[in-house]
Design a protein around this motif. Structure first.
Motif, PDB file in Angstrom:
ATOM      1  N   CYS A 187       1.887  25.078  -8.710  1.00 11.18           N
ATOM      2  CA  CYS A 187       0.643  24.332  -8.892  1.00 11.18           C
ATOM      3  C   CYS A 187      -0.293  24.562  -7.700  1.00 11.18           C
ATOM      4  O   CYS A 187       0.067  24.242  -6.558  1.00 11.18           O
ATOM      5  CB  CYS A 187       0.944  22.844  -9.036  1.00 11.18           C
ATOM      6  N   PRO A 188      -1.486  25.102  -7.932  1.00 10.21           N
ATOM      7  CA  PRO A 188      -2.406  25.388  -6.812  1.00 10.21           C
ATOM      8  C   PRO A 188      -2.832  24.141  -6.050  1.00 10.21           C
ATOM      9  O   PRO A 188      -2.990  24.185  -4.827  1.00 10.21           O
ATOM     10  CB  PRO A 188      -3.613  26.040  -7.503  1.00 10.21           C
ATOM     11  N   HIS A 189      -3.042  23.044  -6.771  1.00  6.73           N
ATOM     12  CA  HIS A 189      -3.517  21.830  -6.098  1.00  6.73           C
ATOM     13  C   HIS A 189      -2.451  21.278  -5.159  1.00  6.73           C
ATOM     14  O   HIS A 189      -2.723  20.984  -3.990  1.00  6.73           O
ATOM     15  CB  HIS A 189      -3.913  20.777  -7.128  1.00  6.73           C
ATOM     16  N   GLU A 190      -1.221  21.136  -5.651  1.00 10.32           N
ATOM     17  CA  GLU A 190      -0.149  20.638  -4.794  1.00 10.32           C
ATOM     18  C   GLU A 190       0.162  21.642  -3.687  1.00 10.32           C
ATOM     19  O   GLU A 190       0.518  21.257  -2.575  1.00 10.32           O
ATOM     20  CB  GLU A 190       1.102  20.372  -5.636  1.00 10.32           C
ATOM     21  N   PHE A 191       0.003  22.906  -3.989  1.00  9.32           N
ATOM     22  CA  PHE A 191       0.199  23.951  -2.979  1.00  9.32           C
ATOM     23  C   PHE A 191      -0.808  23.798  -1.844  1.00  9.32           C
ATOM     24  O   PHE A 191      -0.458  23.885  -0.660  1.00  9.32           O
ATOM     25  CB  PHE A 191       0.067  25.319  -3.646  1.00  9.32           C
ATOM     26  N   SER A 192      -2.065  23.544  -2.194  1.00  7.10           N
ATOM     27  CA  SER A 192      -3.101  23.393  -1.163  1.00  7.10           C
ATOM     28  C   SER A 192      -2.829  22.174  -0.286  1.00  7.10           C
ATOM     29  O   SER A 192      -3.063  22.206   0.922  1.00  7.10           O
ATOM     30  CB  SER A 192      -4.488  23.292  -1.811  1.00  7.10           C
TER      31      SER A 192
END
Length: 424
Positions: free
Chosen positions: A310-315
């Motif tokens: 997940c890009p959001h949780e990754f960020s």
């Protein structure tokens, strides 16, 4: 945008679920058993502590119990769904075995569904040598990461110390502004600045803020209300990178703006980027941390897609190890969506640079204002049927209170309107 307010709510639900199971313990069972050990390795002293949810005799077998609350369908959960959960139990089990000279032990990983308190459990038996290998491998991986961070810290501090202002001359008022920013941060004060367009406020503020960084706890937040403000901040960081700056910068965006799916749905059974996130996030983090310095939206999406996370949780994970965080006001000020890890916990020292702060007036009204939707509450009432502790009666009372209040408001409006009628 991720709401850490929701995380707090889930934490409370989790505490209640833990308490529900622990109340069922038999005589002789122990709960919240403290374990600790000190590891001296490769120049590091690592103090590891934790609390086992339970130390029990189940079927006459000594068992370390790890309880995890969840809102997911229990049918979809397997022992390897969240490997970090089993890993936590194994680390606790090893420390307890090592400290008490025990050769074999059983681990019980139990998932309890919040609200209904249904459970699903998994058992694994381990001997000391198995868990010792796991423990040592885990510690080595952790030290590898610490060494990577330490190398970055030294490079960062050296680059900040030697960083020169990226322009040959200061614009009118710019040097005075930079001095005020530096002094304000060093004295933990508040500065309001009004300056004309073109003075170079962004580069002056960021440059001065970076010069105040002294420890890893210091983290600069550049807060803005517009995406254009984020772009300018990134361009400014890139400008200073050309002058030798070596640090990590993350740009945070809303969940909707970062999602790789057509529709935002974080159910692991629907979103392939959510399923197995914790299996892959460490490799993704190390990959992007080693190879990149400025993590804008496009770069995070690229790495997230490659590692299928997940890009959001990754960020948000990247932000833990970033020196500059460029984001919307909400991440710092909104009581429902602000990042608790930075603005409520005591570890970090956040340095806030607020771009166009006059926009905070209207934004704050929205952040700190609440609204109640009667239709939403009525819809909620339909979905609480079957819960073990049904809030249906309480919801009915809330609905009635809202309707009574609405009637009072309508009556007041009618009376006020009548009083305002002109005389015949």
């Amino acid at each position: 945008m991720t709401s850490e307010f929701k995380f707090n709510r889930r934490a409370l639900d989790g505490t209640n679920a833990h308490a529900f199971l622990q109340k069922q313990y038999c005589e002789g069972d122990q709960k919240e058993v403290f374990v600790e050990t000190l590891v001296e390795k490769r120049g590091y002293s690592i103090h590891i502590t934790g609390r086992m949810d339970g130390l029990r005799y189940i079927d006459n077998t000594l068992t370390v119990e790890e309880i995890k609350s969840t809102t997911s369908d229990l049918e979809l959960i397997e022992i390897d769904t969240r490997p970090d959960h089993l890993a936590q139990a194994k680390l606790y089990a090893f420390i307890y075995m090592f400290n008490n000279n025990i050769r074999s032990i059983r681990v019980r990983l139990v998932y309890v569904k919040t609200k209904t308190f249904e459970t699903k459990d998994f058992y694994k038996r381990y001997n000391l040598s198995q868990l010792k290998r796991f423990f040592e491998n885990t510690v080595n991986q952790y030290i590898d990461w610490l060494e990577l961070l330490e190398t970055h810290r030294k490079t960062k501090m050296k680059s900040i110390e030697g960083l020169l202002f990226p322009f040959d001359e200061y614009r009118e008022g710019q040097y005075l502004f930079m001095g005020a920013v530096y002094k304000t941060i060093m004295t933990n004060d508040i500065l309001y600045s009004t300056a004309p367009t073109g003075i170079g406020k962004t580069v002056a503020a960021l440059f001065s803020a970076l010069k105040t960084i002294q420890t890893d706890k210091d983290k600069v937040f550049y807060l803005t209300a517009k995406n254009a403000g984020k772009t300018i901040a990134v361009e400014t960081v890139d400008l200073m990178k050309e002058k030798g700056l070596k640090l990590k910068t993350i740009v945070l965006h809303s969940k909707e703006n970062m999602c790789l799916m057509d529709t935002v749905d974080c159910d692991p059974e629907i979103c392939p980027y959510a399923k197995g996130f914790f299996n892959r996030v460490n490799d993704a983090l190390k990959d992007i941390f080693v190879h990149e310095d400025v993590y804008d939206r496009e770069l995070v999406l690229l790495y997230a897609k490659y590692h299928t996370i997940c890009p959001h949780e990754f960020s948000l994970t990247i932000s833990n190890f970033s020196d500059i965080v460029i984001c919307d006001y909400n991440y710092a000020f909104d009581p429902r969506t602000h990042l608790i890890r930075y603005f409520e916990e005591e570890y970090y020292n956040p340095i806030l640079l607020v771009d166009e702060a006059h926009n905070l007036i209207s934004r704050s009204r929205n952040m700190y204002s609440a609204s109640i939707s009667l239709s939403a509450i009525q819809e909620l009432k339909k979905h609480v049927k079957g819960l073990k502790f049904s809030p249906k009666t309480i919801i009915s009372k809330v609905i009635q209170k809202i309707m009574d209040y609405a009637n009072e408001v309508q009556l007041y409006k009618s009376q006020f309107h009548m009083k305002k009628q002109p005389d015949d």
